[in-house]
Enzyme design. Structure first.
Site, PDB file in Angstrom:
ATOM      1  N   ALA A  36       0.839  -1.203   0.000  1.00 11.69           N
ATOM      2  CA  ALA A  36       0.000   0.000   0.000  1.00 11.69           C
ATOM      3  C   ALA A  36       0.878   1.260   0.000  1.00 11.69           C
ATOM      4  O   ALA A  36       0.570   2.237  -0.681  1.00 11.69           O
ATOM      5  CB  ALA A  36      -0.913  -0.005   1.215  1.00 11.69           C
ATOM      6  N   SER A  83       1.386  -4.945 -18.197  1.00 15.69           N
ATOM      7  CA  SER A  83       0.851  -4.991 -16.832  1.00 15.69           C
ATOM      8  C   SER A  83      -0.560  -4.412 -16.862  1.00 15.69           C
ATOM      9  O   SER A  83      -1.046  -4.000 -17.913  1.00 15.69           O
ATOM     10  CB  SER A  83       1.735  -4.191 -15.882  1.00 15.69           C
ATOM     11  OG  SER A  83       1.656  -2.831 -16.233  1.00 15.69           O
ATOM     12  N   LEU A  84      -1.193  -4.382 -15.723  1.00 21.52           N
ATOM     13  CA  LEU A  84      -2.586  -3.922 -15.677  1.00 21.52           C
ATOM     14  C   LEU A  84      -2.678  -2.536 -15.076  1.00 21.52           C
ATOM     15  O   LEU A  84      -1.948  -2.215 -14.138  1.00 21.52           O
ATOM     16  CB  LEU A  84      -3.408  -4.881 -14.810  1.00 21.52           C
ATOM     17  CG  LEU A  84      -3.575  -6.301 -15.340  1.00 21.52           C
ATOM     18  CD1 LEU A  84      -4.084  -7.212 -14.229  1.00 21.52           C
ATOM     19  CD2 LEU A  84      -4.540  -6.316 -16.517  1.00 21.52           C
ATOM     20  N   GLU A 115     -12.166 -11.808 -12.946  1.00 27.57           N
ATOM     21  CA  GLU A 115     -11.178 -12.787 -12.478  1.00 27.57           C
ATOM     22  C   GLU A 115     -10.586 -12.393 -11.128  1.00 27.57           C
ATOM     23  O   GLU A 115     -10.304 -11.221 -10.914  1.00 27.57           O
ATOM     24  CB  GLU A 115     -10.041 -12.879 -13.522  1.00 27.57           C
ATOM     25  CG  GLU A 115     -10.579 -13.124 -14.918  1.00 27.57           C
ATOM     26  CD  GLU A 115      -9.512 -12.969 -16.010  1.00 27.57           C
ATOM     27  OE1 GLU A 115      -8.309 -12.896 -15.679  1.00 27.57           O
ATOM     28  OE2 GLU A 115      -9.907 -12.916 -17.182  1.00 27.57           O
ATOM     29  N   LYS A 117      -7.659 -11.631  -8.798  1.00 29.49           N
ATOM     30  CA  LYS A 117      -6.286 -11.233  -9.115  1.00 29.49           C
ATOM     31  C   LYS A 117      -5.356 -12.019  -8.191  1.00 29.49           C
ATOM     32  O   LYS A 117      -5.168 -11.677  -7.025  1.00 29.49           O
ATOM     33  CB  LYS A 117      -6.120  -9.722  -8.929  1.00 29.49           C
ATOM     34  CG  LYS A 117      -4.789  -9.234  -9.425  1.00 29.49           C
ATOM     35  CD  LYS A 117      -4.771  -7.720  -9.498  1.00 29.49           C
ATOM     36  CE  LYS A 117      -3.454  -7.195 -10.014  1.00 29.49           C
ATOM     37  NZ  LYS A 117      -2.297  -7.609  -9.243  1.00 29.49           N
ATOM     38  N   ASP A 119      -2.261 -13.471  -6.384  1.00 31.53           N
ATOM     39  CA  ASP A 119      -1.018 -12.815  -5.964  1.00 31.53           C
ATOM     40  C   ASP A 119       0.144 -13.796  -6.124  1.00 31.53           C
ATOM     41  O   ASP A 119       0.505 -14.513  -5.209  1.00 31.53           O
ATOM     42  CB  ASP A 119      -1.165 -12.392  -4.500  1.00 31.53           C
ATOM     43  CG  ASP A 119      -0.131 -11.372  -4.124  1.00 31.53           C
ATOM     44  OD1 ASP A 119       0.580 -10.879  -5.025  1.00 31.53           O
ATOM     45  OD2 ASP A 119      -0.015 -11.066  -2.922  1.00 31.53           O
ATOM     46  N   GLU A 175      -0.501 -16.883 -13.898  1.00 34.52           N
ATOM     47  CA  GLU A 175       0.157 -16.586 -12.624  1.00 34.52           C
ATOM     48  C   GLU A 175       0.561 -17.902 -11.965  1.00 34.52           C
ATOM     49  O   GLU A 175      -0.252 -18.809 -11.826  1.00 34.52           O
ATOM     50  CB  GLU A 175      -0.870 -15.852 -11.743  1.00 34.52           C
ATOM     51  CG  GLU A 175      -0.294 -15.001 -10.676  1.00 34.52           C
ATOM     52  CD  GLU A 175       0.142 -13.612 -11.175  1.00 34.52           C
ATOM     53  OE1 GLU A 175       0.021 -13.332 -12.395  1.00 34.52           O
ATOM     54  OE2 GLU A 175       0.609 -12.832 -10.335  1.00 34.52           O
ATOM     55  N   TYR A 227      -4.505 -17.057 -17.673  1.00 35.39           N
ATOM     56  CA  TYR A 227      -5.509 -16.008 -17.839  1.00 35.39           C
ATOM     57  C   TYR A 227      -5.387 -15.193 -19.114  1.00 35.39           C
ATOM     58  O   TYR A 227      -6.159 -14.273 -19.323  1.00 35.39           O
ATOM     59  CB  TYR A 227      -5.565 -15.086 -16.628  1.00 35.39           C
ATOM     60  CG  TYR A 227      -4.248 -14.494 -16.202  1.00 35.39           C
ATOM     61  CD1 TYR A 227      -3.537 -13.659 -17.039  1.00 35.39           C
ATOM     62  CD2 TYR A 227      -3.736 -14.771 -14.940  1.00 35.39           C
ATOM     63  CE1 TYR A 227      -2.341 -13.111 -16.640  1.00 35.39           C
ATOM     64  CE2 TYR A 227      -2.524 -14.224 -14.532  1.00 35.39           C
ATOM     65  CZ  TYR A 227      -1.832 -13.392 -15.393  1.00 35.39           C
ATOM     66  OH  TYR A 227      -0.647 -12.859 -15.006  1.00 35.39           O
ATOM     67  N   LYS A 292     -11.936  -7.803 -17.494  1.00 36.75           N
ATOM     68  CA  LYS A 292     -11.446  -7.720 -18.874  1.00 36.75           C
ATOM     69  C   LYS A 292     -12.627  -7.748 -19.835  1.00 36.75           C
ATOM     70  O   LYS A 292     -13.530  -8.581 -19.666  1.00 36.75           O
ATOM     71  CB  LYS A 292     -10.551  -8.932 -19.186  1.00 36.75           C
ATOM     72  CG  LYS A 292      -9.302  -8.993 -18.326  1.00 36.75           C
ATOM     73  CD  LYS A 292      -8.520 -10.265 -18.607  1.00 36.75           C
ATOM     74  CE  LYS A 292      -7.321 -10.354 -17.694  1.00 36.75           C
ATOM     75  NZ  LYS A 292      -6.730 -11.691 -17.686  1.00 36.75           N
ATOM     76  N   LYS A 316      -8.004  -3.159  -7.114  1.00 32.14           N
ATOM     77  CA  LYS A 316      -7.209  -3.638  -5.974  1.00 32.14           C
ATOM     78  C   LYS A 316      -8.018  -3.584  -4.682  1.00 32.14           C
ATOM     79  O   LYS A 316      -8.627  -2.561  -4.376  1.00 32.14           O
ATOM     80  CB  LYS A 316      -5.952  -2.783  -5.812  1.00 32.14           C
ATOM     81  CG  LYS A 316      -4.966  -2.920  -6.958  1.00 32.14           C
ATOM     82  CD  LYS A 316      -3.936  -4.001  -6.718  1.00 32.14           C
ATOM     83  CE  LYS A 316      -2.828  -3.477  -5.827  1.00 32.14           C
ATOM     84  NZ  LYS A 316      -1.706  -4.416  -5.755  1.00 32.14           N
ATOM     85  N   CYS A 410       2.252 -16.418  36.737  1.00 29.75           N
ATOM     86  CA  CYS A 410       1.063 -16.293  35.895  1.00 29.75           C
ATOM     87  C   CYS A 410       0.440 -14.902  36.081  1.00 29.75           C
ATOM     88  O   CYS A 410       0.181 -14.491  37.221  1.00 29.75           O
ATOM     89  CB  CYS A 410       0.052 -17.376  36.290  1.00 29.75           C
ATOM     90  SG  CYS A 410      -1.571 -17.151  35.553  1.00 29.75           S
ATOM     91  N   CYS A 413      -3.033 -15.412  38.105  1.00 26.48           N
ATOM     92  CA  CYS A 413      -3.183 -15.908  39.478  1.00 26.48           C
ATOM     93  C   CYS A 413      -1.880 -15.886  40.270  1.00 26.48           C
ATOM     94  O   CYS A 413      -1.874 -16.196  41.457  1.00 26.48           O
ATOM     95  CB  CYS A 413      -3.775 -17.323  39.471  1.00 26.48           C
ATOM     96  SG  CYS A 413      -2.625 -18.572  38.878  1.00 26.48           S
ATOM     97  N   CYS A 427       0.819 -22.004  33.059  1.00 30.15           N
ATOM     98  CA  CYS A 427       0.555 -21.633  34.447  1.00 30.15           C
ATOM     99  C   CYS A 427       0.403 -22.939  35.222  1.00 30.15           C
ATOM    100  O   CYS A 427      -0.325 -23.842  34.797  1.00 30.15           O
ATOM    101  CB  CYS A 427      -0.741 -20.826  34.519  1.00 30.15           C
ATOM    102  SG  CYS A 427      -1.487 -20.799  36.151  1.00 30.15           S
ATOM    103  N   CYS A 433      -6.863 -21.377  38.526  1.00 34.66           N
ATOM    104  CA  CYS A 433      -6.435 -20.094  37.948  1.00 34.66           C
ATOM    105  C   CYS A 433      -7.643 -19.442  37.279  1.00 34.66           C
ATOM    106  O   CYS A 433      -8.283 -20.044  36.419  1.00 34.66           O
ATOM    107  CB  CYS A 433      -5.322 -20.319  36.930  1.00 34.66           C
ATOM    108  SG  CYS A 433      -4.982 -18.863  35.923  1.00 34.66           S
TER     109      CYS A 433
HETATM  110  C1  9MJ Z   1      -3.873 -12.245 -12.036  1.00 32.90           C
HETATM  111  N1  9MJ Z   1      -2.782 -11.793 -11.441  1.00 32.90           N
HETATM  112  O1  9MJ Z   1      -4.588 -13.073 -11.514  1.00 32.90           O
HETATM  113  C2  9MJ Z   1      -3.992 -10.806 -15.263  1.00 32.90           C
HETATM  114  N2  9MJ Z   1      -4.184 -11.739 -13.348  1.00 32.90           N
HETATM  115  O2  9MJ Z   1      -4.045 -10.015 -17.542  1.00 32.90           O
HETATM  116  C3  9MJ Z   1      -5.316 -12.007 -14.087  1.00 32.90           C
HETATM  117  N3  9MJ Z   1      -3.376 -10.981 -14.102  1.00 32.90           N
HETATM  118  C4  9MJ Z   1      -3.435 -10.075 -16.365  1.00 32.90           C
HETATM  119  N4  9MJ Z   1      -5.182 -11.424 -15.271  1.00 32.90           N
HETATM  120  C5  9MJ Z   1      -3.260  -9.269 -18.364  1.00 32.90           C
HETATM  121  N5  9MJ Z   1      -6.360 -12.757 -13.662  1.00 32.90           N
HETATM  122  C6  9MJ Z   1      -2.160  -8.894 -17.674  1.00 32.90           C
HETATM  123  C7  9MJ Z   1      -2.256  -9.417 -16.397  1.00 32.90           C
END
Ligand code: 9MJ
Length: 671
Positions: A36, A83-84, A115, A117, A119, A175, A227, A292, A316, A410, A413, A427, A433
């Site tokens: 964050a 990237s997204l 979908e 996301k 990690d 992923e 994906y 998407k 996010k 403890c 007690c 304890c 107790c």
């Molecule tokens: C993840 N991380 O689950 C994409 N992602 O699509 C999903 N990442 C992605 N899609 C295009 N479900 C670029 C990244």
């Protein structure tokens, strides 16, 4: 427009900071700040660059990741791995939808693939003539690392695709991640072996993918969800992403079964809220949702910019890791007398809740973290609901930090605290107790135990503090007068509580056993004991050997059960409970073999006729085990609509598959 010097300096500083954190996170897997905080720095830089027109090709905002490690050979992505774009709230998501409609010059509601996301680590898999030829990390989006040998060890990734013929080329992207269960199993094993504890699933997955020795990678139960599609030659793909996912599944590729379709942005928001609600019960870590545009033709119309596709957006979820300060460490006494260190934190909002204290488990954990009062730490609210201190990110440096020590007495007690085994401190007072009394009574009255409505934690504490009750049997001799004497208890509440106490007397053997609070006897073990022995007396007189015959009871749990019933004061308490009217029906146990003894079933997808819980109960009553994942030991998979990777895996392993209709007929035949 003249840009003030102050702004130029800030932009410079932000770029350096981002590069530094990129390197720590993407290349070394040792992040120093929570996601964050990182996102906030990037957002600030993006805003300044936008406002003062300061974008340059070498700015970190223009890059997708960080440079790859040098030990692996490099891979050039023919089509860049984009990237997204990200949004953090609803309003920005609505704006995304409005932008799409404007660009398409069409007000019609758009269909989206929704979908989770995941990690993990983004990778590309290249299949030539249906055979896995190369796997690569995303790297900086243009150049990645060749991790083919490591990816080949991941069992859910097919080495050869079903139905793909010579002359075809297919690049799938997705992923790679470590599921929550795989992660906790690894750590359980690490604890037993005394090896290093893994900090979180993402870093573990990233680290194991970067192993130069693929035998090390093979020890980590990595998974993948596909994906998107990259290069395609000699193949006709469906016209939408959602249909493409079905095709990928048919070819044997793993696709997340939690992916959905939504028409219009409102339905997308509903999907996101639903996903957020079930975030903790998913088998893998997510940090948001990805939306998407589903139709490939529309995707093409919308196109991409240098960094990201215009047709996709990551929504996010609130960060699950935040930094905060350790204000103090206190020691709590549990119902079996275990003394546990608890961190008092400067309140912090993480993973959707405000956390102001959290267990540190034991002194070894404090040692492992190198924790001192005053330290700034990273707090993570992971798959379970208990927040966890992950690591110290800034040690207290102003004054000499206080070392955290287990108290000699403890805190409840004053009796001596004694070490038991490797890491436990207890304890020594036992049931006298007051902390142990309170905790065991709270457990006894709780919803999943005797379910005494209205007898919550606060009231139990009051009753014990005011000497109204001392143990679980005393609950049944409380009278209305004693309750009404307590502060804030009206006559009506007192009557209701007495009624609830009386109602709880009619119970089941499994509930009663669970409510006794025998060490390591949870609900499932109590149910197992109850089904196996059928009555309490047989359990009380069972020896270690016969207890170990019960499914899922090993030597340690069996010894806790034997110890519990060998204690005369526990037996006296049980007699007292029975004499005040606590009762349950005995269960008939038969020695007969059950038709599905030794078989393991997996239920997946939506069951539309018989609720999943009923299907599970029916199978268990017939002797079967019901598992959450498919392996070569699975006997049968029951697959409803929406079944995904589990079904694919069952097909791959040649396991018997039944749809719901066939399953119901199968049950009918057996009963
Ligand atoms: C993840 N991380 O689950 C994409 N992602 O699509 C999903 N990442 C992605 N899609 C295009 N479900 C670029 C990244």
């Amino acid at each position: 427009m003249a840009v003030p010097d102050k702004i130029k300096q800030e932009v410079d500083k932000l770029r350096q900071q981002i590069e530094h954190h990129n390197h720590l996170y993407h290349t070394l897997d040792t992040p120093e700040i929570p996601d964050a905080d990182y996102d906030a720095i990037v957002l600030r830089l993006e805003n300044l660059e936008e406002e003062y027109d300061l974008q340059t090709p070498d700015s970190p905002t223009q890059r997708v990741g960080s440079a790859p490690l040098s030990q692996f050979s490099q891979v050039q992505h023919e089509l860049p791995m984009l990237s997204l774009n990200k949004v953090f709230d609803e309003a920005d998501l609505l704006a995304f939808d409005a932008r799409l409609k404007k660009r398409l010059d069409n007000e019609k509601e758009i269909q989206f693939s929704c979908e989770p996301k995941v990690d993990g680590i983004a990778v590309s898999l290249l299949y030539r003539d249906g055979v896995l030829e190369r796997a690569a990390t995303r790297g900086d989006g243009t150049t990645g690392e060749d991790i083919t040998r490591n990816v080949r060890t991941i069992k859910s990734i097919p080495l050869r695709l079903k139905k793909l013929k010579p002359g075809t080329l297919l690049e799938v992207r997705g992923e790679i991640f470590l599921g929550k269960q795989g992660f906790s199993r690894l750590n359980e094993k690490a604890k037993v072996e005394g090896s290093k504890i893994f900090v979180n699933p993402r870093n573990t997955a990233a680290g194991s993918l970067r192993q130069l020795d693929s035998r090390m990678t093979a020890k980590i139960p990595l998974q993948m969800y596909c994906y998107s599609i990259g290069l395609v030659e000699g193949l006709e793909l469906p016209t939408s992403l959602s249909e493409t996912f079905k095709t990928l599944g048919k070819w044997g590729l793993p696709v997340n079964s939690d992916i959905g379709i939504a028409v219009g942005i409102d339905a997308c928001l509903e999907y996101c809220l639903d996903l957020l609600g079930k975030r903790n019960s998913l088998g893998y870590e997510i940090d948001g949702a990805v939306l998407k545009v589903d139709e490939h033709e529309l995707q093409q119309d919308l196109g991409s910019n240098a960094k990201s596709p215009r047709w996709a957006m990551a929504y996010k979820f609130p960060a699950e890791e935040k930094s905060t300060k350790i204000l103090d460490v206190e020691f709590q006494v549990g119902r079996t007398g275990t003394v546990t260190p608890v961190a008092r934190l400067e309140p912090v909002f993480v993973g959707g809740v405000t956390v102001s204290n959290t267990t540190l488990h034991n002194m070894d954990e404090i040692e492992r973290l190198g924790l001192r009062i005053g330290d700034t730490v990273l707090v993570r609210r992971a798959g379970d609901v208990i927040p966890k201190v992950v690591k110290v990110i800034q040690a207290e440096k102003n004054k000499k930090p206080k070392k955290i020590k287990m108290p000699e007495n403890c805190p409840a007690c004053g009796s001596a605290v004694e070490k038991e085994g490797e890491v436990l401190y207890k304890c020594s007072a036992g049931v006298i107790c007051p902390a142990q009394q309170k905790e065991s009574i709270k457990h006894f009255a709780s919803r999943t135990a005797m379910d005494i409505e209205g007898l919550g934690d606060k009231l139990v504490e009051q009753f014990v503090d005011e000497d109204v009750i001392e143990n679980i049997a005393d609950i049944f001799t409380i009278d209305e007068g004693q309750i009404a004497d307590l502060e804030r208890m009206g006559k009506k509440s007192a009557e209701n509580l007495i009624q609830a106490i009386n109602d709880s007397k009619e119970t089941s053997l499994a509930r009663f056993l669970f409510s006794l609070g025998i060490r390591e006897v949870g609900e499932a073990t109590a149910a197992g004991l109850s089904n196996h022995f059928g009555n309490l007396q047989s359990i009380i007189s069972a020896d270690q050997e016969s207890l170990e015959k019960v499914t899922d009871i090993g030597p340690i749990v069996a010894s806790h059960i034997v110890t519990f019933f060998a204690n005369q004061s526990n037996l006296d308490l049980i007699s007292k409970l029975r004499s005040v009217g606590v009762n349950w029906p005995d269960i008939e146990v038969s020695d007969q073999q059950k038709p599905l003894d030794g078989q393991t079933f997996v239920l997946t997808g939506t069951l539309e006729i018989m609720p999943r819980s009923e299907a599970k109960a029916a199978l268990m009553a017939l002797g079967a085990k019901v598992a959450g994942s498919v392996s070569k030991n699975t006997s049968c998979v029951v697959a409803g609509p929406g079944a995904g990777s589990k079904l694919t895996k069952a097909e791959e392993l040649g396991i018997k598959i039944l749809d719901e209709g066939e399953f119901l007929a199968f049950l009918d035949d057996l009963t």
